[in-house]
Design a protein around this motif. Structure first.
Motif, PDB file in Angstrom:
ATOM      1  N   GLN A   1       0.831  -1.208   0.000  1.00 37.43           N
ATOM      2  CA  GLN A   1       0.000   0.000   0.000  1.00 37.43           C
ATOM      3  C   GLN A   1       0.866   1.258   0.000  1.00 37.43           C
ATOM      4  OE1 GLN A   1      -2.693   0.205   3.288  1.00 37.43           O
ATOM      5  NE2 GLN A   1      -3.902   1.880   2.417  1.00 37.43           N
ATOM      6  N   PHE A   2       1.965   1.236   0.733  1.00 32.98           N
ATOM      7  CA  PHE A   2       2.880   2.378   0.769  1.00 32.98           C
ATOM      8  C   PHE A   2       3.482   2.634  -0.613  1.00 32.98           C
ATOM      9  CE2 PHE A   2       7.356   3.633   1.075  1.00 32.98           C
ATOM     10  CZ  PHE A   2       7.231   4.897   1.623  1.00 32.98           C
ATOM     11  N   VAL A   3       3.958   1.579  -1.259  1.00 31.50           N
ATOM     12  CA  VAL A   3       4.565   1.734  -2.582  1.00 31.50           C
ATOM     13  C   VAL A   3       3.537   2.234  -3.594  1.00 31.50           C
ATOM     14  CG1 VAL A   3       5.667   0.489  -4.479  1.00 31.50           C
ATOM     15  CG2 VAL A   3       6.341   0.009  -2.125  1.00 31.50           C
ATOM     16  N   GLN A   4       2.309   1.719  -3.501  1.00 31.98           N
ATOM     17  CA  GLN A   4       1.277   2.096  -4.451  1.00 31.98           C
ATOM     18  C   GLN A   4       0.872   3.566  -4.292  1.00 31.98           C
ATOM     19  OE1 GLN A   4       0.048   0.200  -6.894  1.00 31.98           O
ATOM     20  NE2 GLN A   4      -1.344   1.828  -7.587  1.00 31.98           N
ATOM     21  N   GLN A   5       0.747   4.051  -3.078  1.00 31.09           N
ATOM     22  CA  GLN A   5       0.207   5.391  -2.841  1.00 31.09           C
ATOM     23  C   GLN A   5       1.277   6.469  -2.731  1.00 31.09           C
ATOM     24  OE1 GLN A   5      -2.531   5.440   0.465  1.00 31.09           O
ATOM     25  NE2 GLN A   5      -3.670   3.644  -0.252  1.00 31.09           N
TER      26      GLN A   5
ATOM     27  N   LEU B   1       4.983   5.999  -4.000  1.00 29.75           N
ATOM     28  CA  LEU B   1       6.031   5.976  -5.020  1.00 29.75           C
ATOM     29  C   LEU B   1       5.483   5.860  -6.443  1.00 29.75           C
ATOM     30  CD1 LEU B   1       8.672   3.713  -3.238  1.00 29.75           C
ATOM     31  CD2 LEU B   1       8.717   6.196  -3.524  1.00 29.75           C
ATOM     32  N   ARG B   2       4.442   5.077  -6.625  1.00 30.20           N
ATOM     33  CA  ARG B   2       3.943   4.867  -7.987  1.00 30.20           C
ATOM     34  C   ARG B   2       3.256   6.100  -8.566  1.00 30.20           C
ATOM     35  NH1 ARG B   2       4.218  -0.330  -9.806  1.00 30.20           N
ATOM     36  NH2 ARG B   2       4.544  -1.964  -8.226  1.00 30.20           N
ATOM     37  N   ILE B   3       2.833   7.023  -7.734  1.00 27.01           N
ATOM     38  CA  ILE B   3       2.139   8.210  -8.237  1.00 27.01           C
ATOM     39  C   ILE B   3       3.104   9.282  -8.711  1.00 27.01           C
ATOM     40  CG2 ILE B   3       0.151   7.800  -6.744  1.00 27.01           C
ATOM     41  CD1 ILE B   3       1.210   9.937  -4.858  1.00 27.01           C
ATOM     42  N   LYS B   4       4.395   9.118  -8.468  1.00 25.22           N
ATOM     43  CA  LYS B   4       5.367  10.131  -8.887  1.00 25.22           C
ATOM     44  C   LYS B   4       5.576  10.065 -10.394  1.00 25.22           C
ATOM     45  CE  LYS B   4       7.933  10.692  -4.599  1.00 25.22           C
ATOM     46  NZ  LYS B   4       7.513  12.112  -4.503  1.00 25.22           N
ATOM     47  N   PRO B   5       5.607  11.230 -11.066  1.00 27.53           N
ATOM     48  CA  PRO B   5       5.792  11.224 -12.521  1.00 27.53           C
ATOM     49  C   PRO B   5       7.227  10.854 -12.894  1.00 27.53           C
ATOM     50  CG  PRO B   5       5.746  13.481 -11.670  1.00 27.53           C
ATOM     51  CD  PRO B   5       5.398  12.586 -10.524  1.00 27.53           C
TER      52      PRO B   5
ATOM     53  N   VAL C   1       9.617  10.914   1.498  1.00 27.91           N
ATOM     54  CA  VAL C   1       9.019   9.581   1.353  1.00 27.91           C
ATOM     55  C   VAL C   1       9.182   8.783   2.645  1.00 27.91           C
ATOM     56  CG1 VAL C   1       9.233   7.390   0.137  1.00 27.91           C
ATOM     57  CG2 VAL C   1       9.263   9.521  -1.160  1.00 27.91           C
ATOM     58  N   GLU C   2      10.365   8.840   3.255  1.00 27.76           N
ATOM     59  CA  GLU C   2      10.606   8.082   4.490  1.00 27.76           C
ATOM     60  C   GLU C   2       9.725   8.583   5.638  1.00 27.76           C
ATOM     61  OE1 GLU C   2      14.751   8.563   5.113  1.00 27.76           O
ATOM     62  OE2 GLU C   2      15.322   6.871   3.800  1.00 27.76           O
ATOM     63  N   GLN C   3       9.425   9.880   5.660  1.00 31.24           N
ATOM     64  CA  GLN C   3       8.597  10.429   6.735  1.00 31.24           C
ATOM     65  C   GLN C   3       7.152   9.940   6.655  1.00 31.24           C
ATOM     66  OE1 GLN C   3       8.994  14.689   6.640  1.00 31.24           O
ATOM     67  NE2 GLN C   3      11.170  14.653   7.249  1.00 31.24           N
ATOM     68  N   ARG C   4       6.745   9.411   5.530  1.00 27.23           N
ATOM     69  CA  ARG C   4       5.381   8.913   5.388  1.00 27.23           C
ATOM     70  C   ARG C   4       5.246   7.444   5.768  1.00 27.23           C
ATOM     71  NH1 ARG C   4       2.099  10.636   0.245  1.00 27.23           N
ATOM     72  NH2 ARG C   4       0.550   9.731   1.679  1.00 27.23           N
ATOM     73  N   LEU C   5       6.326   6.798   6.146  1.00 29.71           N
ATOM     74  CA  LEU C   5       6.273   5.389   6.532  1.00 29.71           C
ATOM     75  C   LEU C   5       5.340   5.143   7.724  1.00 29.71           C
ATOM     76  CD1 LEU C   5      10.014   4.339   6.085  1.00 29.71           C
ATOM     77  CD2 LEU C   5       8.059   3.503   4.766  1.00 29.71           C
ATOM     78  N   PRO C   6       5.371   5.990   8.782  1.00 31.39           N
ATOM     79  CA  PRO C   6       4.464   5.720   9.919  1.00 31.39           C
ATOM     80  C   PRO C   6       2.985   5.765   9.547  1.00 31.39           C
ATOM     81  CG  PRO C   6       6.234   7.200  10.570  1.00 31.39           C
ATOM     82  CD  PRO C   6       6.318   7.068   9.083  1.00 31.39           C
ATOM     83  N   GLU C   7       2.630   6.481   8.479  1.00 27.80           N
ATOM     84  CA  GLU C   7       1.225   6.547   8.080  1.00 27.80           C
ATOM     85  C   GLU C   7       0.693   5.172   7.666  1.00 27.80           C
ATOM     86  OE1 GLU C   7       0.675   9.457   5.089  1.00 27.80           O
ATOM     87  OE2 GLU C   7       1.844  11.011   6.114  1.00 27.80           O
ATOM     88  N   PHE C   8       1.593   4.271   7.295  1.00 24.38           N
ATOM     89  CA  PHE C   8       1.188   2.944   6.816  1.00 24.38           C
ATOM     90  C   PHE C   8       1.628   1.845   7.790  1.00 24.38           C
ATOM     91  CE2 PHE C   8       1.591   5.772   3.232  1.00 24.38           C
ATOM     92  CZ  PHE C   8       0.483   5.503   2.473  1.00 24.38           C
ATOM     93  N   GLY C   9       1.861   2.223   9.058  1.00 25.90           N
ATOM     94  CA  GLY C   9       2.242   1.232  10.056  1.00 25.90           C
ATOM     95  C   GLY C   9       3.638   0.700   9.869  1.00 25.90           C
ATOM     96  N   LEU C  10       4.538   1.490   9.267  1.00 28.31           N
ATOM     97  CA  LEU C  10       5.908   1.060   8.994  1.00 28.31           C
ATOM     98  C   LEU C  10       6.896   2.002   9.689  1.00 28.31           C
ATOM     99  CD1 LEU C  10       5.473   0.376   5.152  1.00 28.31           C
ATOM    100  CD2 LEU C  10       5.346  -1.299   6.992  1.00 28.31           C
TER     101      LEU C  10
END
Length: 275
Positions: A69-73, A75-79, A112-121
């Motif tokens: 879910q983290f990778v999908q929301q 990293l994959r959305i970056k152009p 990107v690393e700062q958003r890890l806690p949002e996904f339980g990581l």
């Protein structure tokens, strides 16, 4: 296997108790207590690792789902950034993501690393493996495709040239065979026209051997054979004239290549009737 066996045995014991099947032998209270103690210890020793394995499995599945879910929301959305693969490792507490395309700056990686806690990581270490620019990768892909296309074309051209050479060789062989064959039908018609009174005309072709020097194999020469069945004999001069004409007509170089066989068919004598 051991865990499954123990749980199957417990389920069987519970079903026997629920069905209240009659006992075949009544044990002493001391023996019953001992057996129940052994069964309880086995169940307890089996349940502890099974509970641990179940908790570990649930945590691993939860970790993998959160990483996906983290990778999908994020990293994959970056152009201009393409995610090639992701490798979550629950045991090591790390997540490796392989990227191609525009390289992310240090500030973007930190965001990107700062958003890890949002996904339980929160305690997971993120590793981003970046492989240069997307345009350079596309150029490499285009170059590889072009090389494969050229190699395929070269192979096709080589096969086509080989096929053409094979067909040309076959055509030359057929033409050579055709040239070596004598025009028997035309010769037959000419002979038939010259000798309309002939009872039968046969024209055939073949080969004859010509003896060479001692120790050398015999040479092969073409042969034209004409057979005539006539009522009257054919003169020597007329026979030679016919051989010369047939040699020229057949395209032969030696008059000996033409053989003429003449057979005279005598008419049958009529028997006189007796008075």
């Amino acid at each position: 296997f051991a865990i499954n066996s123990v749980f199957i045995a417990i389920a069987t014991l519970m079903m026997v108790r629920l069905m209240r099947l009659p006992s075949l032998k009544v044990l002493e209270d001391r023996s019953i207590l001992k057996r129940r103690t052994v069964i309880g210890l086995v169940v307890l020793l089996t349940m502890v690792p099974s509970v641990f394995l179940a908790i570990n499995l649930v945590q691993r599945e939860w970790f993998d789902a959160n990483a996906a879910q983290f990778v999908q929301q994020v990293l994959r959305i970056k152009p201009n950034v393409l995610v090639v693969s992701q490798e979550p490792d629950f045991s090591a507490g790390r997540l490796q993501v392989n990227l191609v395309g525009d390289r992310l700056s240090a500030a973007e990686v930190s965001a990107v690393e700062q958003r890890l806690p949002e996904f339980g990581l929160a305690n997971v270490k993120l590793y981003l493996v970046q492989s240069g620019q997307a345009t350079l990768d596309m150029n490499v892909v285009k170059k590889d495709l072009l090389n494969e296309l050229l190699q395929s074309n070269h192979t096709d051209l080589a096969e086509r040239d080989a096929r053409i050479a094979s067909l040309q060789a076959e055509l030359q062989a057929v033409q050579k065979t055709t040239r070596s064959q004598l025009p028997l039908q035309a010769i037959y018609r000419e002979v038939r026209a010259q000798f309309p009174q002939a009872l039968q005309v046969n024209v055939s072709s073949g080969f004859r051997s010509l003896a060479g020097r001692p120790g050398e194999p015999a040479a092969e020469r073409p042969l034209l054979l004409v057979q005539l069945h006539l009522r009257d004999a054919l003169g020597t001069a007329e026979k030679e004239r016919l051989r010369l004409g047939l040699r020229t007509r057949a395209g032969l170089t030696d008059v000996e290549d033409v053989q003429i066989e003449v057979s005279v068919v005598k008419p049958a004598l009529k028997k006189k009737k007796r008075r």
